[in-house]
Design a protein around this motif. Structure first.
Motif, mmCIF file in Angstrom:
data_model
loop_
_atom_site.group_PDB
_atom_site.id
_atom_site.type_symbol
_atom_site.label_atom_id
_atom_site.label_comp_id
_atom_site.label_asym_id
_atom_site.label_seq_id
_atom_site.Cartn_x
_atom_site.Cartn_y
_atom_site.Cartn_z
ATOM 1 N N ALA A 31 0.837 -1.210 0.000
ATOM 2 C CA ALA A 31 0.000 0.000 0.000
ATOM 3 C C ALA A 31 0.868 1.256 0.000
ATOM 4 C CB ALA A 31 -0.923 -0.005 1.208
ATOM 5 N N THR A 32 1.990 1.212 0.695
ATOM 6 C CA THR A 32 2.911 2.349 0.729
ATOM 7 C C THR A 32 3.510 2.597 -0.650
ATOM 8 O OG1 THR A 32 3.419 1.928 3.054
ATOM 9 C CG2 THR A 32 5.001 3.273 1.814
ATOM 10 N N ARG A 34 2.160 1.834 -3.502
ATOM 11 C CA ARG A 34 1.092 2.392 -4.346
ATOM 12 C C ARG A 34 0.845 3.870 -4.027
ATOM 13 N NH1 ARG A 34 -1.099 -2.818 -3.137
ATOM 14 N NH2 ARG A 34 -0.701 -4.160 -4.935
ATOM 15 N N TRP A 35 0.954 4.230 -2.756
ATOM 16 C CA TRP A 35 0.791 5.635 -2.369
ATOM 17 C C TRP A 35 1.926 6.483 -2.944
ATOM 18 C CZ3 TRP A 35 3.928 9.010 0.285
ATOM 19 C CH2 TRP A 35 3.355 10.253 0.587
ATOM 20 N N ALA A 38 1.034 7.042 -6.518
ATOM 21 C CA ALA A 38 -0.105 7.956 -6.654
ATOM 22 C C ALA A 38 0.304 9.399 -6.332
ATOM 23 C CB ALA A 38 -1.249 7.517 -5.753
ATOM 24 N N SER A 39 1.280 9.560 -5.450
ATOM 25 C CA SER A 39 1.745 10.893 -5.059
ATOM 26 C C SER A 39 2.811 11.437 -5.991
ATOM 27 C CB SER A 39 2.303 10.839 -3.632
ATOM 28 O OG SER A 39 1.272 10.453 -2.739
#
Length: 112
Positions: A31-32, A34-35, A38-39
């Motif tokens: 998840a990190t 992917r973040w 996304a950022s």
């Protein structure tokens, strides 16, 4: 250079729990990643769940880490340096700049 990122290599626990499902640490790491994408800090070529193929830092990611690629550090581009050396009329500066141009060309062609 693009890299493969395996969540299990960075999570503090094994990749899969007792039921064959990813454990909490692996899920959190994925998840990190992917973040970060996304950022805008990294770019991922292919997201395969818990393995991220062709992953690279973006310019924003490099900036956040206070890292500047060697190609962007220091002196002006060779063409600009050559132009300035010609304008200055300094034979020694011109000679040094020509050496740098030739060395860069040789490095590019012969992998030196």
């Amino acid at each position: 250079m693009p890299s493969e990122v395996f969540s299990a290599h960075y999570a503090t626990a094994p990749e899969y729990g007792t039921e064959g499902q990813p454990d909490e640490a692996t899920e959190f790491f994925a998840a990190t990643i992917r973040w970060l994408e996304a950022s805008g800090y990294i770019r991922i070529g292919t997201d395969r769940g818990f393995v991220f193929m062709d992953t690279v830092l973006t310019p924003k990611g490099l900036e956040a880490l206070c890292v500047t690629p060697r190609s962007l550090q220091g002196e002006a581009p060779l063409g600009e340096r050559l132009s300035e050396a010609l304008k200055s009329g300094s034979k020694s500066l011109l000679a040094e700049t020509i050496k740098a141009v030739l060395a860069a060309g040789a490095s590019r062609w012969f992998g030196g």
